[in-house]
Enzyme design. Structure first.
Site, short mmCIF file in Angstrom:
data_model
loop_
_atom_site.label_atom_id
_atom_site.label_comp_id
_atom_site.label_asym_id
_atom_site.label_seq_id
_atom_site.Cartn_x
_atom_site.Cartn_y
_atom_site.Cartn_z
CG ASN A 1 39.22 45.01 39.66
OD1 ASN A 1 39.43 46.16 39.30
ND2 ASN A 1 39.52 44.58 40.86
CG ASP A 2 37.58 42.27 42.95
OD1 ASP A 2 38.12 41.84 41.92
OD2 ASP A 2 38.17 42.35 44.05
CD GLN B 1 37.92 47.64 43.80
OE1 GLN B 1 39.10 47.89 43.71
NE2 GLN B 1 37.12 48.29 44.63
CB SER C 1 37.10 44.44 46.99
OG SER C 1 37.24 44.43 45.60
NE ARG D 1 44.05 42.18 48.42
CZ ARG D 1 45.31 41.80 48.61
NH1 ARG D 1 46.07 42.42 49.49
NH2 ARG D 1 45.80 40.79 47.93
CD GLU E 1 43.09 39.44 45.79
OE1 GLU E 1 43.84 40.42 45.86
OE2 GLU E 1 42.46 39.17 44.76
CD1 TRP F 1 43.12 39.15 39.60
CD2 TRP F 1 43.60 40.99 38.43
NE1 TRP F 1 42.35 40.18 40.10
CE2 TRP F 1 42.64 41.32 39.40
CE3 TRP F 1 44.05 42.00 37.56
CZ2 TRP F 1 42.12 42.61 39.54
CZ3 TRP F 1 43.53 43.29 37.71
CH2 TRP F 1 42.59 43.58 38.68
#
Ligand SMILES: *[C@@H]1O[C@H](CO)[C@@H](O)[C@H](O)[C@H]1NC(C)=O
Ligand SMILES: *[C@@H]1O[C@H](CO)[C@@H](O)[C@H](O)[C@H]1NC(C)=O
Ligand SMILES: *[C@@H]1O[C@H](CO)[C@@H](O)[C@H](O)[C@H]1NC(C)=O
Ligand SMILES: *[C@@H]1O[C@H](CO)[C@@H](O)[C@H](O)[C@H]1NC(C)=O
Ligand SMILES: *[C@@H]1O[C@H](CO)[C@@H](O)[C@H](O)[C@H]1NC(C)=O
Ligand SMILES: *[C@@H]1O[C@H](CO)[C@@H](O)[C@H](O)[C@H]1NC(C)=O
Ligand SMILES: *[C@@H]1O[C@H](CO)[C@@H](O)[C@H](O)[C@H]1NC(C)=O
Ligand SMILES: *[C@@H]1O[C@H](CO)[C@@H](O)[C@H](O)[C@H]1NC(C)=O
Ligand SMILES: *[C@@H]1O[C@H](CO)[C@@H](O)[C@H](O)[C@H]1NC(C)=O
Ligand SMILES: *[C@@H]1O[C@H](CO)[C@@H](O)[C@H](O)[C@H]1NC(C)=O
Ligand SMILES: *[C@@H]1O[C@H](CO)[C@@H](O)[C@H](O)[C@H]1NC(C)=O
Ligand SMILES: *[C@@H]1O[C@H](CO)[C@@H](O)[C@H](O)[C@H]1NC(C)=O
Length: 548
Positions: free
Chosen positions: A56-57, A74, A116, A181, A234, A320
């Site tokens: 992901n990220d 990620q 992340s 985060r 995020e 997502w």
């Protein structure tokens, strides 16, 4: 892969020291990259995707002093769904040909995950981690415990970003929060301080922290409840970038929201503004949405690009709402790809004012062949069979020039079709109208959240030109209106390869000129594959054989 030594160290570790130990996931190679098969029908050939399993990220994006681009991401190396987060790693000298590297950051224990974060080059040794070098890399990231706690940690690399050692004083910021985060750090030269933006995700707040040395952080201000909230904030980014027509740079704060995007799931928004070293102030408070498709999230800007140069970014090209069930996982063993690299700057666009212009970075560098070029198409159509382009990936561009505010008329459409199944992806860009993009006629994946049709309202800027360009790459399309004033990123899954492109214009005013080009793109993974089609990446023992 877990040595007894590390195992006993883990067992003996106190909770305070736990974050400096390392947990090696069973079965995951520690000394080599994971090998990947990039030959599958859905595998993008000019976009980055992980060798296997789930990505992901983008994390820790930075450019080093030699111009090498580092991308961490990620990564779950043990399943094609999210979980078991590590920092995967790849490097590139042109942002299109990626060398897979071994996993760079591992969790400190079997009950924690590396979430992340970002990376910087500590050229001045402000951290004290680098006694004899000016290319030390510091990664700043979230450690998420299985219990839910999220805190910020740092690790440093003395070998230019390939291997990292956790700082013994971790965590560097711990608020005993479960929703805290994604730290992104930049250097603010006017105040000689490191600056971190980090998300208090459930409070719709971006915290701004400052530090002289990357390990001692002081809270400076909050940016709270701006723009679209979704359900969480995020992956914030604070970045300095040029403003077209001005000699002054501006700052831009980007915030991703998930879930709860207007189109469902994940999306990113941004705020142009100013930053004095402690407080970010928007120019007008308005939220501007990055992309009108559904697969552009958690974008990050590379550290190491001077603020008066176009800033370079890469985003996660998925959502997502469906990322863990798209068909690539079951058929080819991997899920998720990155967007193509983009260059970005701010401009004043007609009546909406500030707009982040975002377009593919030096895409011409991977053109493999010209498939069609017509500088005066008029109300005509170009039809090209591209089944012989090995990558199956294309770039196209169509410009309408010679327009005046009195002659804004006509439409320009593009369609990519499978000659076998008839499936297609299509879009169109009426001059000064609503650009549309439709992925609903590909049939390998269907899901209520996998929305089919998208559109965005543009505005003619008065420069006499209206344009659309795009990249299609097996299971992903990205389009750009007016050189990147608007863009859309969408994945799609057809049962058969798309192999025919049609671009046509109609109703265009007689004084206007329609110019269209279509190019095949290089397969940026093929040159790295061995005889059985496997990309082994940077395996030391096989280096001589694996590339160049
Ligand atoms: C790579 O993937 C393709 C498509 O999924 C498959 O046909 C091929 O056998 C795979 N190659 C190897 C070496 O596993
Ligand atoms: C984590 O490791 C400990 C030993 O340190 C073990 O007791 C525990 O079962 C492991 N937990 C998981 C989820 O693997
Ligand atoms: C880097 O910092 C450490 C700790 O302060 C120090 O021991 C070392 O001499 C520094 N190195 C340089 C090149 O400044
Ligand atoms: C941390 O938060 C938990 C609840 O999430 C609470 O039970 C605990 O007391 C807190 N610890 C401290 C040191 O504040
Ligand atoms: C490094 O030090 C120089 C000289 O003081 C300064 O101009 C520069 O901003 C510093 N950069 C970083 C990343 O520390
Ligand atoms: C930017 O700087 C150049 C060179 O100094 C100058 O010619 C130009 O007028 C400046 N532009 C603006 C908008 O200030
Ligand atoms: C483009 O598509 C729109 C919507 O389907 C249609 O109205 C228009 O005629 C098409 N134009 C061309 C040139 O195919
Ligand atoms: C395109 O078609 C329109 C009518 O639909 C016509 O007015 C125009 O002259 C044509 N443009 C060109 C370049 O032939
Ligand atoms: C179109 O071109 C003709 C010939 O060059 C010119 O006379 C006319 O004014 C133009 N029309 C517009 C609306 O620009
Ligand atoms: C479209 O316009 C851009 C910007 O002027 C130019 O670089 C590009 O070559 C043009 N493409 C075509 C196909 O005419
Ligand atoms: C393909 O090559 C890789 C790396 O050399 C090797 O690990 C793998 O076993 C090979 N796979 C097949 C199906 O031959
Ligand atoms: C391979 O990794 C080593 C560090 O382990 C690095 O020094 C080297 O530059 C890398 N080579 C390539 C081609 O990425």
């Amino acid at each position: 892969m877990l040595s007894n030594l590390i195992w006993s160290a883990l067992l003996l570790a106190s909770s305070a020291a736990a974050q400096t130990s390392t947990y090696y996931s069973p079965g995951v190679p520690t000394a080599e990259p994971i090998a990947g098969n990039y030959t599958g029908g859905y595998r993008p050939r000019v976009h980055f995707s992980p060798p296997t399993d789930f990505m992901n990220d983008p994390n820790g994006l930075f450019r080093d002093a030699q111009g090498l681009w580092h991308m961490y991401y990620q990564y779950n190396p043990t399943a094609a769904v999210a979980g078991n987060q590590h920092w995967g790693h790849a490097t590139s000298s042109d942002l299109y040909h990626w060398d897979n590297q071994k996993i760079a950051i591992w969790p400190p224990s079997n009950t924690s995950y590396v979430f992340s974060g970002s990376a910087v080059v500590d050229t001045n040794n402000t951290s004290g981690f680098f006694p004899d070098q000016d290319n030390g890399v510091v990664a700043i990231y979230t450690i998420a415990e299985a219990t839910g706690s999220q805190s910020q940690s740092v690790a440093y690399s003395r070998d230019g970003g390939y291997t990292f050692e956790a700082y013994e004083g971790n965590p560097v910021i711990d608020l005993n929060s479960t929703e805290f985060r994604d730290p992104k750090v930049l250097w603010h030269a006017p105040t000689s301080k490191w600056v971190m933006v980090v998300s208090y995700a459930a409070e719709f707040t971006i915290g701004i922290y400052i530090s002289p040395n990357l390990v001692e952080w002081t809270h400076a201000s909050n940016f709270s409840h701006h723009g679209l909230l979704g359900l969480q904030y995020e992956c914030p980014n604070l970045v300095e970038m040029p403003m077209l027509g001005s000699n002054e740079t501006m700052y831009l704060l980007q915030i991703s929201i998930n879930p709860g995007a207007p189109l469902g799931g994940s999306i990113s928004q941004y705020f142009p503004g100013s930053f004095d070293g402690t407080v970010f102030t928007t120019v007008d408070g308005a939220a501007r949405v990055q992309d009108f498709g559904k697969d552009n999230y958690a974008g990050q800007f590379f550290y190491g690009v001077p603020g008066n140069d176009d800033q370079v970014s890469i985003a996660w090209a998925s959502n997502w709402q469906y990322t863990s069930i798209v068909p690539t996982g079951n058929t080819e063993g991997w899920r998720s790809q990155m967007s193509v690299p983009r260059y970005n700057y701010l401009a004043n666009v007609s009546s909406i004012g500030y707009d982040m212009i975002s377009a593919p970075y030096n895409i011409q560098s991977i053109f493999s062949q010209e498939l069609a070029y017509n500088s005066s198409l008029g109300n005509g159509t170009i039809l090209v069979d591209y089944s012989t382009v090995p990558s199956g990936a294309l770039y196209f561009e169509a410009n309408l020039t010679g327009l005046t505010s009195a002659t804004l008329q006509g439409t320009l459409n593009f369609t990519f079709t499978s000659s076998v199944s008839g499936e297609y992806v299509a879009g169109g860009s009426p001059v000064n109208g609503d650009t549309w993009l439709d992925r609903g006629h590909t049939y390998a994946f269907d899901n209520p959240y996998f929305t089919n049709k998208f559109s965005a309202t543009g505005e003619y800027g008065g420069a006499g030109i209206w344009s659309v360009s795009g990249i299609i790459d097996r299971s992903i399309i990205e389009i750009f209106i007016n050189g990147g004033q608007q863009s859309a990123t969408n994945t799609f899954y057809a049962t058969q390869a798309l192999d025919t492109v049609r671009i046509g214009a109609s109703g265009v005013y007689e004084n206007a000129t329609v110019s269209v080009g279509i190019w095949g793109l290089e397969d940026t993974w093929a040159m790295q594959a061995n005889a059985n089609g496997t990309v082994v990446g940077n395996v030391t023992s096989a280096n001589a054989a694996y590339r160049h």
